[in-house]
Design a protein around this motif. Structure first.
Motif, PDB file in Angstrom:
ATOM      1  N   HIS A   1       0.831  -1.204   0.000  1.00  0.00           N
ATOM      2  CA  HIS A   1       0.000   0.000   0.000  1.00  0.00           C
ATOM      3  C   HIS A   1       0.866   1.256   0.000  1.00  0.00           C
ATOM      4  O   HIS A   1       0.573   2.226  -0.701  1.00  0.00           O
ATOM      5  CB  HIS A   1      -0.947  -0.024   1.205  1.00  0.00           C
TER       6      HIS A   1
ATOM      7  N   ALA B   1      -5.184  -0.518   3.311  1.00  0.00           N
ATOM      8  CA  ALA B   1      -4.385  -1.600   2.740  1.00  0.00           C
ATOM      9  C   ALA B   1      -5.186  -2.905   2.684  1.00  0.00           C
ATOM     10  O   ALA B   1      -5.144  -3.627   1.680  1.00  0.00           O
ATOM     11  CB  ALA B   1      -3.109  -1.800   3.561  1.00  0.00           C
TER      12      ALA B   1
ATOM     13  N   ARG C   1      -7.903  -2.596  -0.079  1.00  0.00           N
ATOM     14  CA  ARG C   1      -7.369  -2.690  -1.443  1.00  0.00           C
ATOM     15  C   ARG C   1      -7.169  -4.147  -1.848  1.00  0.00           C
ATOM     16  O   ARG C   1      -7.335  -4.501  -3.004  1.00  0.00           O
ATOM     17  CB  ARG C   1      -6.046  -1.935  -1.557  1.00  0.00           C
TER      18      ARG C   1
END
Length: 164
Positions: A41, A121, A124
């Motif tokens: 990330h 993070a 995602r």
């Protein structure tokens, strides 16, 4: 590489469940999965213009909400984060900071940059939601998140606050 640092973040239970799915898929420990997700990330965030970096909607909405009183039960869950100190600092530096937020602010308005980095993070890699988050766009650019925050501030401020 810097020394390893340990800290806790508090995340939504649905984010923790998503992290568990990622851990199983990758075949790594939870600690290693968090380190990998944060490193990936941060590499992504560094490549973005500051206004185009991503944040999770839960950061803007401050969800799950902290309890109002010490006697109220918490709705978030703790997650231990063990990662290189420089990675944690980078995560804090590249995460969304709403106007006026500071790490030493009153607990109701304290910035949660590392929580934002970890939550974003996870999202995602494995989108997640719950009854509260369903139907909301999970990932926002920082510029859109700040616009949403400003709109909310204007609509919820009292007259004296707006003119003061």
């Amino acid at each position: 590489m810097s020394s390893t640092s340990e800290t806790n973040v508090r995340i939504a239970p649905c984010a923790l469940r998503a992290l568990s799915r990622i851990t199983v898929r990758r075949g790594t420990s939870r600690d290693e999965t968090v380190r990998q997700l944060l490193a990936e990330h941060m590499a992504f965030q560094e490549q973005q213009h500051p206004e185009d970096r991503l944040t999770h909607i839960s950061t803007v909405l401050r969800y799950p909400r902290p309890p109002r009183w010490r006697s109220e039960p918490r709705t978030d869950v703790p997650l231990r984060v063990r990662a290189p100190a420089d990675l944690l600092e980078q995560a804090r530096a590249l995460s969304l900071r709403l106007p006026g937020q500071h790490p030493r602010a009153h607990r109701d308005y304290r910035g949660r940059m590392l929580t934002d980095a970890v939550t974003t993070a996870i999202a995602r890699a494995e989108p997640f939601d719950d009854d509260f988050l369903t139907g909301l766009l999970p990932l926002l650019r920082h510029s859109a998140a700040l616009g949403l925050w400003r709109l909310t501030t204007v609509k919820t401020s009292t007259g004296p606050e707006r003119h003061g």
